[in-house]
Design an enzyme around this catalytic site. Sequence first.
Site, PDB file in Angstrom:
ATOM      1  N   CYS A  68      47.513  33.888  41.753  1.00  0.00           N
ATOM      2  CA  CYS A  68      46.333  33.778  42.613  1.00  0.00           C
ATOM      3  C   CYS A  68      45.379  32.756  42.013  1.00  0.00           C
ATOM      4  O   CYS A  68      45.227  31.667  42.533  1.00  0.00           O
ATOM      5  CB  CYS A  68      45.645  35.131  42.739  1.00  0.00           C
ATOM      6  SG  CYS A  68      46.611  36.350  43.615  1.00  0.00           S
ATOM      7  N   GLU A  75      44.867  32.713  38.211  1.00  0.00           N
ATOM      8  CA  GLU A  75      44.857  32.969  36.786  1.00  0.00           C
ATOM      9  C   GLU A  75      45.025  31.706  35.957  1.00  0.00           C
ATOM     10  O   GLU A  75      45.916  30.908  36.189  1.00  0.00           O
ATOM     11  CB  GLU A  75      45.961  33.973  36.419  1.00  0.00           C
ATOM     12  CG  GLU A  75      45.864  35.267  37.163  1.00  0.00           C
ATOM     13  CD  GLU A  75      46.598  35.237  38.505  1.00  0.00           C
ATOM     14  OE1 GLU A  75      45.906  35.110  39.538  1.00  0.00           O
ATOM     15  OE2 GLU A  75      47.815  35.312  38.525  1.00  0.00           O
TER      16      GLU A  75
END
Lengths: 786, 301
Positions: free
Chosen positions: A430, A432
Site C-alpha cells: 500500500c 510501506e
Amino acid sequence: MNERVSRLRQESYDAPVTLSTERAELITDFHIENNGKFSIPVMRAKAFEHLCRHKTIQIGDDELIVGERGPRPKAVPTYPELTCHSEEDLGILNSRPNTRYGTTAEDIAVYREKIIPFWRGRTMRDRIFDGLSEEWKTAYEAGIFTEFMEQRAPGHTTLDGKFYTKGLLDFKRDIEERITRLDFAADPEATAKREQLRGMSIACDAVILFAERHAELADRMAAKESKPERQEELERIASICRRVPAHAPRDFWEALQMYWFMHLGTITELNGWDAMNPGHLDRYFFPFYKRDLNDGTLTRESAKELLECFWIKFNNHPAPPKVGVTAKESGTYNDFTNINLGGILPDGADGVNELTYLMLEVMDEIHLLQPQGNIQLSRKNEDRFLKAACRVIRKGYGYPSVFNADGVVEQMVRCGKRIEDAREGGTSGCVETGAFGKEAYILTGYLNTPKILEITLNNGIDPRTGKKIGIETGDPRDCESFDELFEAFRRQLLHFVDIKIEGNQFIERMYATYSPAVFLSVLIDDCIENGKDYNDGGPRYNTNYIQCVGIGTITDSFSAIRKHVFDDKTLSMSDLLDALTADFRNAETLRLKLVNKTPRYGNDDDYADKIMMRVFDALHTAIDGRPNTKGGEYHIDMLPTTCHIYFGSVLGASADGRNAWSPVSEGISPVQGADRKGPTAVIKSVAKMDHLRTGGTLLNMKFMPSVLDDNEGIEKLAQLVRTYFRLDGHHMQFNVVDADTLRRAQEHPEDHRDLIVRVAGYSDYFCDIGRELQDEIIRRTEHQAF
Amino acid sequence: MTKTGVIFDIKRFAVHDGPGIRTTVFLKGCPLSCWWCHNPESQSAKPDILYRRHLCVRCGTCVETCPENARSLTENGVERDATCCTICGTCVDVCPSGATEKVGRELTARDLMEEIERDTPFYDQSGGGVTFSGGEPLTQPDFLRELLERCGDRDIHRAVDTCGFADPSTLRSIAEKTDLFLFDLKLMDPERHLEYTGVRNELILSNLTMLAGSGKTVHVRIPVIPTITDADENFDAIGRFVSRLPKPPHVRLLRHHPTAMEKYARFKMERRLPDGMDTPSRKELGRIASRLTEYGLEVSY
C-alpha cells in the site's frame, strides 16, 4: 493497445478465479517422502525444486512474457505448510459473495484425503496459535489487533536491480564462495550458515530448471506452430528462457522475462504478503530500452507491447485465498504488487526517464486490478512528470498513487539506513517504506486504536463481550481532567502493544526456524554474506511495522469528550457512557451534537489536530524503536487496507457520534464526512502528523472528474500534491468520483459528507445541496463519463 | 483598530478565481441584483438564517431556545417568523444537526486574516493567493482596504472580483492595494443592463476605463447567459470597447449554470430567470471567443 494486447488483457480480465490444489499436492508428496532427511533450509529448497520441476506449466496463445504460478491464469495455489484450509474453509471460499475462489468437489476430496490428514497440526498456523499466550488470543479475538503472519509468510518486500546485471549462476558462485569462507573453528553458527547457503544454491537451480522447462515447452509449441510469425516468437521465447534467469539479461525482452521468473520464484516458494514488488522498473529497464532502440532491435511501440504483456501477467495472480480475520483485514484479490516510477537515483539525480512516461501510458491503457503503480515524486522531478501522472489519475482508476520520494528517503535515514540504500528504496504494497533489495520490512498487523479507547472507557472490559481484556486504568467517571483520561488510554495502549510485540517475537522465531525463504534470500542483500535467511535477520535491514488504524475516529472521539465533558461541561461522562452503551438509542440529538458540534480532525482546526498529534505521539512512543528478534526495530505505519471495516465491526458506538459496528476512519484520512473545509484544510490537518517518523501513511482524497477536466485543474491538483509534500506528507491517492458514488451519496449522505462537487462558479458539498441540483450533477457527471 | 465586515463564505482551494490555489472570501452585499446571480444570498448586506429542511431532525431544540419565540415546529419542519427574528444565531448554536445555519457572519479583518493565512503554503507553492469576491467587495471598502493591506504585509497575492459599480475614488484607493482585478462585464446596452441587473452601466464602463489606464492587471469576465448576454451585438460592443482600452485586458467567458438557480428556493428568493435555460456548450463559447478574438483580444473559457 494493439490487438494482441487487447485480447490478452480481456482474457486476463475474464478468467475466473479458482483455487488450485496442485501445489498443495506436490508439497505434501514431497514432505511424505522426505520428512526428516535434510536440514530445514535444504528441505525447503528441495521442496521448492520439486515444485519447479513438477508443476504444470503453460504458455498462453500469443503471450510474449511466459510463466504462471498456478497451472493456468488466475488458478491460485495454496500453501498448506503455512495454512491448511479446512473443508469448511474451501466451502466458504467457493460460496462467499466477495473475493470468491472457485473450488470443486474434487479439490475438497483432495484436501479431505491427502492434504488435511498430513498437515493438520503441522502447519505454521496451527503451531503459531498453539504457542501464543491466552492474553494474546483474547486481545486478538476482541479485535484489538490483527496478525499478518498467522496464515501468510512475512513479506512486503521489493526487489532491486541487482539481477539485471547478474544471473542466478552468478549468485550461485557468490554462495559457493561464501561457503568456502565459513570458519567452522571460530563461528558457532557456521553449520547453520552452510545449510542455509546450500538451500539458497539449490533454490537458484530450481528457478533455472523452471525456466528451462518453459524453453522446452516453447520449442515443442514452435515445432507444431503453423503461423510463421508466432513460430518465430516461440523460438525467441525458448532462447530467452535459456538465457535468463541463469544469466544476466542482454536486452529489453530478456530483462522483462528475468523479472518475471524472479517474481514467480518468490511467490511459489512462499505466500509472502504483497506477492512481490519489482521496485523501480523504469530505471532498471531503461539501459536495455535505450540500447535496443539504438541498435534498432526495438521500437517504442514494440517496447510498449512487451511492457503491456508483462503488466497483464500480474493480473493473472490474485492473492492467495485468505480466511478468517485475515480475509476481513485484507478482503481483496489484489495482492498489492506496486510498481514505482520516477523518484531519485542512488546518486541523488532525478530518476525520471523516457521509460517512466511510457510506463504511465501502459498503466493508463491496461488499468486492470493488478499491478498497481505509483509515482515517487521528488522535488527534483519536473512538473511534467507529475502532470502526466495526474492525467492518468483523472481517469479515476485510483492509481497511480503519489509518494513523496524525498520524505521516503528521510524516513529511512532517520532509521539509520545509508542514504544510497534509501534512495534505491521507495514504497511497496500500500504505502510501506523500504530499502528495495536490502530490507525485510514486515507488516505485523493492524492496531485498533479506537477500540483501545473503548477498553479504556470501560476500565479494561470489552463491552462487546463483557470480558476483561485490558488493565484497570480506573473508572473514567472519576477522571477529573482530560489529561487524566488520556493517561489512562496511554497505559492501556502500552499494555496491548506489549502483548502484540510479545506475540510477534514468537511468530518471528517460528518463521526464522521453520520456514526459511531460501530463494528470496538469494535476492536480498546481505543474506548471502550473512549466511542467514530473509526470515532470520539475513537482510541488511530488518524492520517490523505495526499499522495503526482509526486515527480520525479516535481523535474525534477524544475531541468530543474533551469539548463536551471537560471544557463545556454540557455532558457528563456518565451520560456519554450510557449513550454509547445504548448505541445512542433515544439519544439521537446527543449523537448529532457530537457529530456536528465537535471540533473535528480534517478541518485545519488545532483543537482537534493537537489531539491527533498527541495520539500519534502516544503510538509512536509505545512502538517506535522497540527491538525485534532480528537485530531490527519496530516502527509505525498509518494504513488500513480494508481493516477499518473489520475494526469498526467489533467496536461499539464511539464518542464522535459513530454508531456501533460501523467502519472507523481509514488511513490518516478524517472520519468519513467530518472534513468540511475542502482539500487544503484536510492536507493542513493531516500534515500536522510527523510523517517522517512513520514508515508510511495513507491519505485518500476524493474529487469530481470535472475538477480535473482541463489543464488548469491538472495544474492545481499538481500544486496541491507538491504542497502536501512540502509539508512532509507521505502519500496521496485520488478518488475521482463517478455518478454511482453520487447516487450512493444521495441515499446515504451521512457517509459522503466530505464529497465536494463543482456546481457552477463555485464548489459545494454534495450533501448540502438540494435534491434537484444533485440529480442535475449526477446527470452531468454521467455525461462526462462518455 | 481593526475593521469589522460581513462575509458569507470562505472557499479554500478555489481554483477558478485567479492564478494558483486561492482562498476566495465572499463579502456580503451587492448593489446589483442580476437575474442569473449564482450567489443570491450575497445580495443583502445583512446576515440571515438559512434552514436546510432535509437535514432537520425536528428535535425542537431551536424552538425552545429562541429568545424571540420566532421559531415554531410545523408539519413541514421549523418555520421562522422573520418579523421578530433578530438573527441572533442562538438557533444555529444549538442546532445539533446543522440544519440551521447563519448566512453571513460579522468578523474583524484581523480574525479573517487568520483564516486567509491558513493556506499560505498552498499560495507559496502554486503562485496563488486570496480573491475577494461577493456580493460586491467594494460595498465594504474600509474592511476590504484593511484586508488588502494586511495581505500585502504578508506578501499574499490579492485579487478583487468586482462588478465595477462603485465610487471611482473608492475604487482608486482599493486599486492601489490590489494585484489583480477580475472585472465583470455583462451588457453594453445601458437599458438592458438596467433591466437585468438593476443599475445602468455608465459608471461601470468608466471605472473599467480608469482601471485599465492605471496600469493595473485587469481580467474582464463575461457571464454568458442565454438570451440575455449572449447576443452577437453585445459581444461586438464588448469587443470594441475592451479592445480600445489602454492595455486591453484578458477576457474570460464564464458559463451560466442553471444549477445554481436551486439556491433561490433555498433562500426563499424570487427567481426571475426562466426555467429550462441550458448551460452554453463549449462549442458556443468557442464561437463567442473567436468572435471576440477578431477584436484582437486574448480570450479564455
